[in-house]
Design a protein around this motif. Structure first.
Motif, PDB file in Angstrom:
ATOM      1  N   ASN A 184       4.534   7.262   1.139  1.00 38.58           N
ATOM      2  CA  ASN A 184       4.686   5.993   2.422  1.00 38.58           C
ATOM      3  C   ASN A 184       4.502   5.224   2.086  1.00 38.58           C
ATOM      4  OD1 ASN A 184       4.514   8.274   4.846  1.00 38.58           O
ATOM      5  ND2 ASN A 184       3.822   8.916   3.248  1.00 38.58           N
ATOM      6  N   VAL A 185       4.955   3.674   2.498  1.00 36.35           N
ATOM      7  CA  VAL A 185       4.913   2.144   2.107  1.00 36.35           C
ATOM      8  C   VAL A 185       5.011   1.062   3.332  1.00 36.35           C
ATOM      9  CG1 VAL A 185       6.424   0.425   0.572  1.00 36.35           C
ATOM     10  CG2 VAL A 185       6.653   2.469   0.374  1.00 36.35           C
ATOM     11  N   SER A 186       3.199   0.371   3.170  1.00 36.25           N
ATOM     12  CA  SER A 186       3.554  -0.383   3.507  1.00 36.25           C
ATOM     13  C   SER A 186       3.025  -1.598   3.575  1.00 36.25           C
ATOM     14  CB  SER A 186       2.311  -0.003   4.932  1.00 36.25           C
ATOM     15  OG  SER A 186       1.141   0.104   4.150  1.00 36.25           O
TER      16      SER A 186
ATOM     17  N   VAL B 242       0.928  -1.079  -0.298  1.00 41.71           N
ATOM     18  CA  VAL B 242       0.067  -0.295   0.173  1.00 41.71           C
ATOM     19  C   VAL B 242       1.019   1.599  -0.117  1.00 41.71           C
ATOM     20  CG1 VAL B 242      -1.767   1.255   1.186  1.00 41.71           C
ATOM     21  CG2 VAL B 242      -1.494  -1.158   1.030  1.00 41.71           C
ATOM     22  N   ILE B 243       0.761   2.207  -1.244  1.00 46.31           N
ATOM     23  CA  ILE B 243       1.416   3.533  -1.246  1.00 46.31           C
ATOM     24  C   ILE B 243       1.131   4.343  -1.449  1.00 46.31           C
ATOM     25  CG2 ILE B 243       3.188   4.296  -2.215  1.00 46.31           C
ATOM     26  CD1 ILE B 243       3.415   1.222  -4.190  1.00 46.31           C
ATOM     27  N   GLY B 244       0.787   5.525  -0.500  1.00 43.41           N
ATOM     28  CA  GLY B 244       0.145   6.222   0.119  1.00 43.41           C
ATOM     29  C   GLY B 244       1.852   7.898  -0.440  1.00 43.41           C
ATOM     30  N   LEU B 245       1.278   9.251  -1.530  1.00 45.70           N
ATOM     31  CA  LEU B 245       2.644   9.990  -1.745  1.00 45.70           C
ATOM     32  C   LEU B 245       1.915  11.547  -1.099  1.00 45.70           C
ATOM     33  CD1 LEU B 245       3.370   8.893  -5.450  1.00 45.70           C
ATOM     34  CD2 LEU B 245       4.093   7.953  -3.340  1.00 45.70           C
ATOM     35  N   GLU B 246       3.592  11.966  -0.574  1.00 43.74           N
ATOM     36  CA  GLU B 246       3.688  13.033  -0.110  1.00 43.74           C
ATOM     37  C   GLU B 246       3.639  14.172  -1.112  1.00 43.74           C
ATOM     38  OE1 GLU B 246       3.329  14.073   4.218  1.00 43.74           O
ATOM     39  OE2 GLU B 246       3.908  11.580   4.103  1.00 43.74           O
TER      40      GLU B 246
ATOM     41  N   LYS C  32      -7.048  -4.343   7.127  1.00 44.85           N
ATOM     42  CA  LYS C  32      -6.204  -3.159   7.798  1.00 44.85           C
ATOM     43  C   LYS C  32      -4.534  -2.872   7.861  1.00 44.85           C
ATOM     44  CE  LYS C  32      -4.788  -3.009  12.839  1.00 44.85           C
ATOM     45  NZ  LYS C  32      -3.327  -3.007  13.488  1.00 44.85           N
ATOM     46  N   LEU C  33      -4.437  -1.793   7.904  1.00 41.94           N
ATOM     47  CA  LEU C  33      -3.417  -1.437   7.284  1.00 41.94           C
ATOM     48  C   LEU C  33      -2.260  -1.657   7.839  1.00 41.94           C
ATOM     49  CD1 LEU C  33      -3.534   2.958   5.784  1.00 41.94           C
ATOM     50  CD2 LEU C  33      -3.558   0.875   4.851  1.00 41.94           C
ATOM     51  N   GLY C  34      -0.427  -2.335   6.883  1.00 45.16           N
ATOM     52  CA  GLY C  34       0.121  -2.376   7.892  1.00 45.16           C
ATOM     53  C   GLY C  34       1.507  -1.028   8.445  1.00 45.16           C
ATOM     54  N   THR C  35       1.956  -1.027   9.465  1.00 44.84           N
ATOM     55  CA  THR C  35       2.665  -0.685   9.923  1.00 44.84           C
ATOM     56  C   THR C  35       4.029  -0.046   8.574  1.00 44.84           C
ATOM     57  OG1 THR C  35       3.261  -0.710  12.176  1.00 44.84           O
ATOM     58  CG2 THR C  35       4.911   1.088  11.408  1.00 44.84           C
ATOM     59  N   ARG C  36       3.683   2.363   8.411  1.00 46.44           N
ATOM     60  CA  ARG C  36       4.639   2.626   6.236  1.00 46.44           C
ATOM     61  C   ARG C  36       5.909   2.727   7.771  1.00 46.44           C
ATOM     62  NH1 ARG C  36       2.735   8.883   6.966  1.00 46.44           N
ATOM     63  NH2 ARG C  36       2.260   8.896   9.101  1.00 46.44           N
ATOM     64  N   THR C  37       6.658   2.858   6.701  1.00 45.35           N
ATOM     65  CA  THR C  37       8.307   3.973   6.454  1.00 45.35           C
ATOM     66  C   THR C  37       7.643   4.916   5.597  1.00 45.35           C
ATOM     67  OG1 THR C  37       9.650   2.220   5.401  1.00 45.35           O
ATOM     68  CG2 THR C  37       9.088   2.351   7.577  1.00 45.35           C
TER      69      THR C  37
ATOM     70  N   VAL D  11      -1.434  16.127  -0.895  1.00 44.97           N
ATOM     71  CA  VAL D  11      -1.375  13.908   0.137  1.00 44.97           C
ATOM     72  C   VAL D  11      -2.253  13.506  -0.496  1.00 44.97           C
ATOM     73  CG1 VAL D  11      -0.906  13.243   2.468  1.00 44.97           C
ATOM     74  CG2 VAL D  11      -1.154  15.708   2.115  1.00 44.97           C
ATOM     75  N   SER D  12      -1.521  12.212  -0.616  1.00 46.14           N
ATOM     76  CA  SER D  12      -2.646  11.547  -1.283  1.00 46.14           C
ATOM     77  C   SER D  12      -3.358  10.246  -0.573  1.00 46.14           C
ATOM     78  CB  SER D  12      -2.070  10.431  -2.291  1.00 46.14           C
ATOM     79  OG  SER D  12      -1.675   9.305  -2.556  1.00 46.14           O
ATOM     80  N   GLU D  13      -4.588   9.418  -0.435  1.00 48.38           N
ATOM     81  CA  GLU D  13      -4.680   8.579   0.456  1.00 48.38           C
ATOM     82  C   GLU D  13      -4.101   7.243  -0.225  1.00 48.38           C
ATOM     83  OE1 GLU D  13      -8.266   7.804   2.315  1.00 48.38           O
ATOM     84  OE2 GLU D  13      -6.769  10.235   2.231  1.00 48.38           O
ATOM     85  N   PRO D  14      -3.855   6.625   0.654  1.00 49.50           N
ATOM     86  CA  PRO D  14      -3.034   5.232   0.973  1.00 49.50           C
ATOM     87  C   PRO D  14      -3.103   4.145  -0.080  1.00 49.50           C
ATOM     88  CG  PRO D  14      -4.182   5.099   3.108  1.00 49.50           C
ATOM     89  CD  PRO D  14      -4.258   6.452   2.401  1.00 49.50           C
ATOM     90  N   GLU D  15      -3.313   4.762  -1.686  1.00 43.66           N
ATOM     91  CA  GLU D  15      -4.425   3.486  -2.636  1.00 43.66           C
ATOM     92  C   GLU D  15      -3.416   3.002  -4.069  1.00 43.66           C
ATOM     93  OE1 GLU D  15      -8.468   6.241  -1.661  1.00 43.66           O
ATOM     94  OE2 GLU D  15      -7.706   6.770  -4.003  1.00 43.66           O
TER      95      GLU D  15
HETATM   96  P1  ADP Z   1       2.495  12.559   8.052  1.00 46.35           P
HETATM   97  O1  ADP Z   1       2.154  13.794   7.914  1.00 46.35           O
HETATM   98  O2  ADP Z   1       2.912  12.186   9.736  1.00 46.35           O
HETATM   99  O3  ADP Z   1       3.610  11.671   6.832  1.00 46.35           O
HETATM  100  P2  ADP Z   1       0.107  11.625   6.956  1.00 46.35           P
HETATM  101  O4  ADP Z   1      -1.167  10.907   8.047  1.00 46.35           O
HETATM  102  O5  ADP Z   1      -0.266  13.493   6.499  1.00 46.35           O
HETATM  103  O6  ADP Z   1       1.140  12.146   8.167  1.00 46.35           O
HETATM  104  O7  ADP Z   1       0.055  10.600   6.020  1.00 46.35           O
HETATM  105  C1  ADP Z   1       1.060  11.133   5.058  1.00 46.35           C
HETATM  106  C2  ADP Z   1       0.632  10.145   3.946  1.00 46.35           C
HETATM  107  O8  ADP Z   1       1.278   8.525   4.481  1.00 46.35           O
HETATM  108  C3  ADP Z   1      -0.456   9.796   3.120  1.00 46.35           C
HETATM  109  O9  ADP Z   1      -0.116  10.078   1.631  1.00 46.35           O
HETATM  110  C4  ADP Z   1      -0.775   8.305   3.536  1.00 46.35           C
HETATM  111  O10 ADP Z   1      -1.621   7.806   2.139  1.00 46.35           O
HETATM  112  C5  ADP Z   1       0.256   7.922   4.202  1.00 46.35           C
HETATM  113  N1  ADP Z   1       0.110   6.457   4.702  1.00 46.35           N
HETATM  114  C6  ADP Z   1      -0.959   6.237   5.780  1.00 46.35           C
HETATM  115  N2  ADP Z   1      -0.442   5.614   6.489  1.00 46.35           N
HETATM  116  C7  ADP Z   1      -0.167   5.185   5.658  1.00 46.35           C
HETATM  117  C8  ADP Z   1      -0.220   3.661   5.415  1.00 46.35           C
HETATM  118  N3  ADP Z   1       0.088   2.500   6.455  1.00 46.35           N
HETATM  119  N4  ADP Z   1       0.514   2.235   4.361  1.00 46.35           N
HETATM  120  C9  ADP Z   1       1.038   3.665   3.046  1.00 46.35           C
HETATM  121  N5  ADP Z   1       0.769   4.818   3.358  1.00 46.35           N
HETATM  122  C10 ADP Z   1      -0.306   5.136   4.015  1.00 46.35           C
END
Ligand code: ADP
Ligand code: MG
Length: 479
Positions: A198-200, A7-11, A208-213, A156-160
């Motif tokens: 952001n990758v998990s 699962v990836i979400g990007l800022e 449930k989402l995994g812990t992300r880095t 900021v994208s959704e983790p999609e």
């Molecule tokens: P922060 O600003 O502290 O990095 P945010 O809640 O704004 O935290 O989330 C930042 C990004 O991380 C968003 O793009 C979101 O989609 C993504 N994200 C959040 N949780 C996860 C997860 N478990 N796996 C992958 N991406 C995630």
């Protein structure tokens, strides 16, 4: 990988294209002498007050409209408190609970070629920090604060996203929108467009989402893809070994193609956000939003559909035309003028003007060549007044010069007429000299025409082979 899904979400941090900083009058120019472009305001000196550069509001609204988002009527700047050597004022002005843009989405192609919506959580305005420059040679870190206070839009994208390639497609789409709308110059080498990924991972089917880095500050499409793929594998290996993923910020090392731990990740409450007492809320009324909407050009996606349905252009042609707004405007103009097939016209355009412009584009395209002049050249080629092989030479001649195109075309056309008389003579001689090959042609081996073309070209270098070929065939058919 089959057991696991990622699962990836990007800022994405986009530097907005403004002359001056978001809260001060100092310049945003890149690459200047270090520490000459940060004012007292950018450094948060006591007694100074920030004043919002209102161009950033317009750009944020344009972006929001482009992704079908909600433009909030009231957004608020907040202080995000942390100390870092490149942020000596101790806090960054950003937006937290009340961002200027909320929601919205873009469409990408997923890995199976289907359309996929990626939802966008928010886009907020903030200021950039300075820059730390690490020097191995001198064993120290330099601080350059020129970048401090450069306006940013953080998207900021959704983790999609479900793969590195999806993440790259998403990033490219956003890049395309912000450069097309001239919200940003999008220059990735200079850091105008950079991304935290952001990758998990989780077991396939798990909700449930995994812990992300978080992989910080990657500024190339290629490295985003490599860093994410590396990170996915690293996480799988850890979990399969029965270990845990630490929520942390990691850096991608492009030389070694690995990610390295940088620091453990703060939670939002570690930043002790509070509304910035020095800045008023941004209030936007619907009238303002409508006004901006009216002035916005068609977006790349809309134009792409139009080029396909109206002109039947190929995907490759469309991508090139939409790669840069100047190119798009030029192409639109010649498409309107021309009467020949749009596909042919755009092929001529790409193989000549586009390539030349890409190599040496220091000036605005229309200062180098006028769309109408280009159209007249192509029209003369199509009508066989001049030959296609003259195109390059003609472009070189008129590029950036104020030359009357009709006289250039006339010049080449009379040159070609003389040339054609000479070619007629040559063809006659060569056909007389090569009886054996003429017989072969007559017996049906039409490929032998190539031999004649080659012979003629020896003495008529630079002539158009297709014209010669047509002529030879009509001579041979007359015999
Ligand atoms: P922060 O600003 O502290 O990095 P945010 O809640 O704004 O935290 O989330 C930042 C990004 O991380 C968003 O793009 C979101 O989609 C993504 N994200 C959040 N949780 C996860 C997860 N478990 N796996 C992958 N991406 C995630
Ligand atoms: Mg983050």
């Amino acid at each position: 990988m089959s057991d696991w899904e990622c699962v990836i979400g990007l800022e994405i941090h986009v530097q907005l294209l403004t002359k001056s900083k978001i809260f001060s009058a100092s310049s945003t120019a890149y690459g200047k002498e270090p520490n000459k472009q940060a004012s007292y305001v950018d450094l948060g000196m006591p007694g100074t007050l920030p004043v919002l550069n209102n161009i950033v509001i317009k750009k944020a609204v344009e972006f929001g409209l482009a992704i079908n988002a909600n433009i909030t009527n009231r957004s608020i700047f907040a202080r995000k408190n942390y100390f870092y050597p490149d942020l000596p004022k101790n806090y960054q002005i950003s937006q937290l609970d009340f961002p200027i843009v909320e929601g919205g989405y873009i469409e990408i192609e997923d890995d199976c070629g289907n359309n996929k919506k990626i939802n966008i959580t928010r886009a907020h305005l903030e200021e950039d920090a300075g820059k730390s420059i690490h020097s191995d040679e001198n064993n120290c870190t330099y601080i350059d604060l020129n970048r401090a206070g450069t306006p940013l839009l953080e998207i900021v994208s959704e983790p999609e996203m479900k793969s590195a390639t999806e993440a790259v497609s998403y990033m490219k789409k956003i890049h395309n929108i912000v450069t097309y709308l001239e919200i940003s110059d999008g220059n990735m080498q200079e850091g105008s467009f950079r991304c935290d990924a952001n990758v998990s991972i989780r077991k396939s089917g798990e909700k449930k989402l995994g812990t992300r880095t978080e992989l910080k500050n990657i500024n190339s499409f290629k490295f985003v893809e490599k860093a994410i793929n590396y990170e996915i594998q690293r996480q799988i290996d850890l979990l399969e070994d029965g270990k845990k993923i630490k929520q942390e910020t990691r850096l991608y090392d492009e030389n070694k193609n690995i990610t390295k731990s940088m620091r453990s990740k703060e939670e939002a409450n570690d930043y002790r956000y509070f509304p910035d007492p020095d800045l008023l809320p941004i209030e936007i009324d619907n009238e303002y939003i409508l006004k901006i909407k009216k002035l916005m050009p068609d977006l790349p996606d809309v134009k792409s559909k139009f080029y396909k349905s109206k002109y039947d252009l190929t995907d490759e042609q469309i991508n090139i035309i939409l790669s840069n707004k100047e190119i798009t405007n030029f192409a639109d103009k010649i498409l309107l003028l021309s009467k020949i097939s749009a596909k042919r016209l755009i092929n001529h355009f790409i193989s000549s003007v586009y390539l030349k412009f890409n190599k040496e584009n220091s000036l605005a395209l229309e200062d180098l060549i006028k769309p109408n002049d280009f159209y007249l050249i192509i029209d003369s080629i199509e009508k066989k007044v001049i030959s296609k092989i003259n195109l390059k030479e003609i472009l070189d001649k008129i590029w950036g010069e104020n030359i009357n195109i009709s006289s250039v075309i006339e010049n080449y056309s009379s040159r070609n007429e003389n040339n054609l008389d000479m070619i007629d003579d040559l063809i006659k001689k060569i056909i007389e000299k090569n009886e054996k090959q003429v017989k072969e042609y007559k017996s049906g081996k039409t490929k032998i025409v190539g031999f004649f073309v080659g012979q003629v070209l020896k003495d008529a270098k630079g002539s158009d082979p297709s014209v010669i070929k047509d002529k030879i065939i009509s001579y041979l058919d007359l015999i």
